[in-house]
Write a protein that holds these residues in place. Structure first.
Motif, PDB file in Angstrom:
ATOM      1  N   TYR A   1       0.624  -1.825   0.391  1.00  0.00           N
ATOM      2  CA  TYR A   1       0.269  -0.045   0.212  1.00  0.00           C
ATOM      3  C   TYR A   1       0.964   1.635  -0.142  1.00  0.00           C
ATOM      4  O   TYR A   1       1.664   1.225   0.846  1.00  0.00           O
ATOM      5  CB  TYR A   1      -1.172   0.125   1.560  1.00  0.00           C
ATOM      6  CG  TYR A   1      -1.858   1.298   1.782  1.00  0.00           C
ATOM      7  CD1 TYR A   1      -3.625   0.548   1.236  1.00  0.00           C
ATOM      8  CD2 TYR A   1      -1.720   1.855   1.317  1.00  0.00           C
ATOM      9  CE1 TYR A   1      -3.793   1.566   0.911  1.00  0.00           C
ATOM     10  CE2 TYR A   1      -2.701   3.155   1.358  1.00  0.00           C
ATOM     11  CZ  TYR A   1      -4.002   3.376   1.130  1.00  0.00           C
ATOM     12  OH  TYR A   1      -4.649   4.074   1.398  1.00  0.00           O
ATOM     13  N   MET A   2       0.142   2.059  -0.732  1.00  0.00           N
ATOM     14  CA  MET A   2       1.134   3.840  -0.576  1.00  0.00           C
ATOM     15  C   MET A   2       0.323   4.726  -1.203  1.00  0.00           C
ATOM     16  O   MET A   2      -0.633   4.366  -1.493  1.00  0.00           O
ATOM     17  CB  MET A   2       2.908   3.681  -2.043  1.00  0.00           C
ATOM     18  CG  MET A   2       3.130   2.628  -1.905  1.00  0.00           C
ATOM     19  SD  MET A   2       4.464   2.869  -2.582  1.00  0.00           S
ATOM     20  CE  MET A   2       5.968   5.146  -2.105  1.00  0.00           C
ATOM     21  N   SER A   3       0.767   6.121  -0.296  1.00  0.00           N
ATOM     22  CA  SER A   3      -0.492   7.129  -0.289  1.00  0.00           C
ATOM     23  C   SER A   3       0.356   7.381  -1.118  1.00  0.00           C
ATOM     24  O   SER A   3       2.077   8.411  -0.696  1.00  0.00           O
ATOM     25  CB  SER A   3      -0.341   7.179   1.217  1.00  0.00           C
ATOM     26  OG  SER A   3      -0.743   6.404   1.896  1.00  0.00           O
ATOM     27  N   LYS A   4      -0.106   9.042  -1.902  1.00  0.00           N
ATOM     28  CA  LYS A   4      -0.361   9.590  -2.632  1.00  0.00           C
ATOM     29  C   LYS A   4      -0.035  10.635  -1.540  1.00  0.00           C
ATOM     30  O   LYS A   4      -0.971  11.169  -0.673  1.00  0.00           O
ATOM     31  CB  LYS A   4      -0.962  10.138  -3.922  1.00  0.00           C
ATOM     32  CG  LYS A   4      -0.683   8.460  -4.434  1.00  0.00           C
ATOM     33  CD  LYS A   4      -1.776   9.024  -6.070  1.00  0.00           C
ATOM     34  CE  LYS A   4      -2.839   8.789  -5.593  1.00  0.00           C
ATOM     35  NZ  LYS A   4      -3.584   9.238  -7.121  1.00  0.00           N
ATOM     36  N   PRO A   5       1.158  12.046  -1.598  1.00  0.00           N
ATOM     37  CA  PRO A   5       2.250  11.793  -2.504  1.00  0.00           C
ATOM     38  C   PRO A   5       3.509  10.689  -2.469  1.00  0.00           C
ATOM     39  O   PRO A   5       3.628  10.488  -0.988  1.00  0.00           O
ATOM     40  CB  PRO A   5       2.567  12.992  -2.948  1.00  0.00           C
ATOM     41  CG  PRO A   5       2.370  14.028  -1.681  1.00  0.00           C
ATOM     42  CD  PRO A   5       1.553  13.024  -1.156  1.00  0.00           C
ATOM     43  N   PHE A   6       4.255  10.025  -3.297  1.00  0.00           N
ATOM     44  CA  PHE A   6       4.641   9.348  -2.611  1.00  0.00           C
ATOM     45  C   PHE A   6       6.268   9.326  -3.697  1.00  0.00           C
ATOM     46  O   PHE A   6       6.321  10.304  -4.827  1.00  0.00           O
ATOM     47  CB  PHE A   6       4.853   7.749  -3.088  1.00  0.00           C
ATOM     48  CG  PHE A   6       4.348   7.207  -4.322  1.00  0.00           C
ATOM     49  CD1 PHE A   6       2.662   7.676  -4.720  1.00  0.00           C
ATOM     50  CD2 PHE A   6       4.709   6.961  -5.206  1.00  0.00           C
ATOM     51  CE1 PHE A   6       2.189   6.939  -5.911  1.00  0.00           C
ATOM     52  CE2 PHE A   6       3.959   6.665  -6.773  1.00  0.00           C
ATOM     53  CZ  PHE A   6       2.470   6.616  -6.735  1.00  0.00           C
ATOM     54  N   ASN A   7       6.897   8.635  -2.963  1.00  0.00           N
ATOM     55  CA  ASN A   7       8.529   9.322  -3.442  1.00  0.00           C
ATOM     56  C   ASN A   7       8.906   8.163  -4.496  1.00  0.00           C
ATOM     57  O   ASN A   7       8.688   7.046  -4.444  1.00  0.00           O
ATOM     58  CB  ASN A   7       9.404   8.703  -2.536  1.00  0.00           C
ATOM     59  CG  ASN A   7      10.916   8.864  -2.689  1.00  0.00           C
ATOM     60  OD1 ASN A   7      11.338   7.891  -3.320  1.00  0.00           O
ATOM     61  ND2 ASN A   7      12.012  10.010  -2.476  1.00  0.00           N
ATOM     62  N   LEU A   8       9.457   8.550  -5.609  1.00  0.00           N
ATOM     63  CA  LEU A   8       9.538   7.518  -6.930  1.00  0.00           C
ATOM     64  C   LEU A   8      10.294   6.634  -6.390  1.00  0.00           C
ATOM     65  O   LEU A   8      10.086   5.338  -6.806  1.00  0.00           O
ATOM     66  CB  LEU A   8       9.935   8.116  -7.876  1.00  0.00           C
ATOM     67  CG  LEU A   8       9.660   7.780  -9.209  1.00  0.00           C
ATOM     68  CD1 LEU A   8       8.506   6.762  -9.561  1.00  0.00           C
ATOM     69  CD2 LEU A   8      10.539   8.274 -10.328  1.00  0.00           C
ATOM     70  N   GLU A   9      11.287   6.974  -5.904  1.00  0.00           N
ATOM     71  CA  GLU A   9      12.117   5.357  -5.695  1.00  0.00           C
ATOM     72  C   GLU A   9      11.919   5.022  -4.790  1.00  0.00           C
ATOM     73  O   GLU A   9      12.167   3.257  -4.895  1.00  0.00           O
ATOM     74  CB  GLU A   9      13.482   6.575  -5.127  1.00  0.00           C
ATOM     75  CG  GLU A   9      14.641   5.285  -5.246  1.00  0.00           C
ATOM     76  CD  GLU A   9      16.288   5.898  -4.111  1.00  0.00           C
ATOM     77  OE1 GLU A   9      16.963   4.727  -5.040  1.00  0.00           O
ATOM     78  OE2 GLU A   9      16.435   6.834  -4.451  1.00  0.00           O
ATOM     79  N   GLU A  10      11.101   5.248  -3.720  1.00  0.00           N
ATOM     80  CA  GLU A  10      10.490   4.129  -2.577  1.00  0.00           C
ATOM     81  C   GLU A  10       9.278   3.080  -3.556  1.00  0.00           C
ATOM     82  O   GLU A  10       9.297   2.146  -3.808  1.00  0.00           O
ATOM     83  CB  GLU A  10       9.828   4.928  -1.892  1.00  0.00           C
ATOM     84  CG  GLU A  10       9.437   3.653  -0.167  1.00  0.00           C
ATOM     85  CD  GLU A  10       8.697   5.014   0.619  1.00  0.00           C
ATOM     86  OE1 GLU A  10       8.323   5.767  -0.085  1.00  0.00           O
ATOM     87  OE2 GLU A  10       7.815   3.798   1.636  1.00  0.00           O
ATOM     88  N   PHE A  11       9.312   4.379  -4.266  1.00  0.00           N
ATOM     89  CA  PHE A  11       7.703   2.984  -5.202  1.00  0.00           C
ATOM     90  C   PHE A  11       8.600   2.033  -6.242  1.00  0.00           C
ATOM     91  O   PHE A  11       7.929   1.003  -6.125  1.00  0.00           O
ATOM     92  CB  PHE A  11       6.950   4.134  -6.057  1.00  0.00           C
ATOM     93  CG  PHE A  11       6.349   3.915  -7.184  1.00  0.00           C
ATOM     94  CD1 PHE A  11       5.015   3.171  -6.553  1.00  0.00           C
ATOM     95  CD2 PHE A  11       6.459   3.583  -8.672  1.00  0.00           C
ATOM     96  CE1 PHE A  11       4.332   2.976  -7.979  1.00  0.00           C
ATOM     97  CE2 PHE A  11       5.998   3.100  -9.174  1.00  0.00           C
ATOM     98  CZ  PHE A  11       4.824   3.166  -9.226  1.00  0.00           C
ATOM     99  N   LEU A  12       9.508   2.634  -6.791  1.00  0.00           N
ATOM    100  CA  LEU A  12      10.107   1.760  -7.384  1.00  0.00           C
ATOM    101  C   LEU A  12      10.391  -0.027  -6.526  1.00  0.00           C
ATOM    102  O   LEU A  12      10.471  -0.435  -6.838  1.00  0.00           O
ATOM    103  CB  LEU A  12      10.967   2.148  -8.232  1.00  0.00           C
ATOM    104  CG  LEU A  12      10.479   3.639  -9.304  1.00  0.00           C
ATOM    105  CD1 LEU A  12      11.646   4.332 -10.066  1.00  0.00           C
ATOM    106  CD2 LEU A  12      10.094   2.160 -10.394  1.00  0.00           C
TER     107      LEU A  12
END
Lengths: 235, 235
Positions: free
Chosen positions: A100-111
């Motif tokens: 689960y990720m909440s916006k806004p999120f850090n791109l690097e973490e997302f990847l």
DNA sequence: TTGAAACTGTCATTATTCTGTAATTAATCA
DNA sequence: TGATTAATTACAGAATAATGACAGTTTCAA
């Protein structure tokens, strides 16, 4: 072979940015902009990861997630949400998401999380995960991955797609009454509406398979005017 | 048997609360209050999950995580951190963690993530990835490296690349139904989509090779609306 | 150029799913 | 309690959609 990702997100600026970045990482990305498309694309193809915004048009993310889980319990699913509330997260994880990720999120973490999930998916399908997709009650056993059941009297049968899907729905909601409407929506989709007799037929079939005494069911109950309920004896 | 969790956290009020709650959920919890203890306990025993605070005395969490990963261990690791910064998370995930939570966190979400991670660990440790060079069933033998098969009636044939690849997929997933979509994606890739008849042809071919009675297959089953399933008689 | 492999289209064949009707059962109310 | 109404059970075909089988065409590599 490139891993495939189904990205379900309606806001163009966001999905384009994500798509681009995922593609740079070497994934093959398919975008769906609403829940209907998401389900359609999920059904017509095979993905290693599904990224699902909660707030999308037509069918919301949670329902899409549940629908997917009825057919495929293995694909990793990641939720995206605009809100950061604990309830949302809990709701998401409970409906079958893996992250689960909440916006806004850090791109690097997302990847990073994406790559973890994709890797996990590989690990799961490589090693063969028994038992996660089977269910036992009474002397009966249902195996969702082989589409086979074995019953208290020692018989082994194989079920059809619909039979399995509906059975899975009832088992997942065990102890709760599932309304006919819900069954129709989840199993048949949002546009097809077979006669209500049809559902009865499936229940009938289950009782034939699993109940010792068809007339006095121990597992598959009908609740007049509402729907059906499955109940496992002991836990 | 209860799943075992190693909880690495130095603040008594926190670890006691977590320990209590995890125990209520049925886990067996071992606490370590610094990095040194954590590594020691990890080495002397086996856990299904490690929960690791980043800021702990003696050896910090990242280093503990790296040390554990050096042992080539698959144990799921969850980080806890007082800070919510993206760098911290990225750092954590990069050093080999599987999940990350920032303090203060919602207890229910925490417990849900714990149960997800523990389940995942089970799936992973079940069976090591088998790597097969040949496979036998009935009187048939498939040799994946030489692309040759010998069948129950004494014939020896060599298969084409595609035939072998698909056969291998089915055998690896033996006992499970493999959907047409999955087959298409794994064997043909994502850009080429041959007609669905093509897959049937391969199954047909397998049945011709391996089945005594083509019309009543013992190994290659089709599950209508879903896909195909290979099943070996004995193990 | 030749041959094997891979793919497509069509029609036959089935398994599955759906529908209609009648019998049965449960719920409601006088 | 008994009559009335509504919902569910139970089948038996009918309709539908998926697969089986095969022949013919294309592709690709030697």
């Amino acid at each position: 072979m490139a891993d495939r990702i189904l990205l379900v997100e309606d806001e163009p600026s966001l999905y384009e940015a994500l798509k681009l970045n995922l593609e740079i990482e070497g994934y093959n990305v398919t975008v769906a902009v609403d829940g209907e498309q998401a389900i359609e694309k999920f059904k017509s193809s095979h993905f290693q990861l599904i990224i699902l915004d909660v707030m999308i048009p037509k069918i919301d993310g949670y329902v899409v997630c549940e629908t997917i889980r009825l057919e495929n319990s293995q694909v990793p699913i990641m939720f995206l949400s605009a809100r950061n509330s604990a309830e949302d997260k809990i709701n998401g994880l409970k409906t079958g998401a893996d992250d689960y990720m909440s916006k806004p999120f850090n791109l690097e973490e997302f990847l990073l999380r994406v790559s973890l999930l994709v890797k996990r998916g590989h690990a799961l399908t490589d090693t063969g995960t028994e038992d996660l997709n089977s269910f036992e009650f009474g002397g009966n056993k249902v195996d969702f991955s082989s589409f086979e059941i074995s019953t208290w009297d020692g018989e082994v049968k194989s079920l059809s797609k619909r039979e399995m899907k509906l059975l899975k729905l009832l088992i997942e909601k065990r102890g709760k009454v599932v309304s006919r409407e819900e069954i129709l929506q989840k199993i048949w989709g949002y546009d097809v509406f077979p006669s209500t007799r049809t559902i009865d037929n499936y229940i009938l079939a289950y009782r034939k398979y699993f109940e010792e005494n068809q007339r006095q069911p121990k597992y598959f109950f009908s609740v007049r005017g509402v729907g059906y309920k499955f109940e496992a004896d002991s836990e």
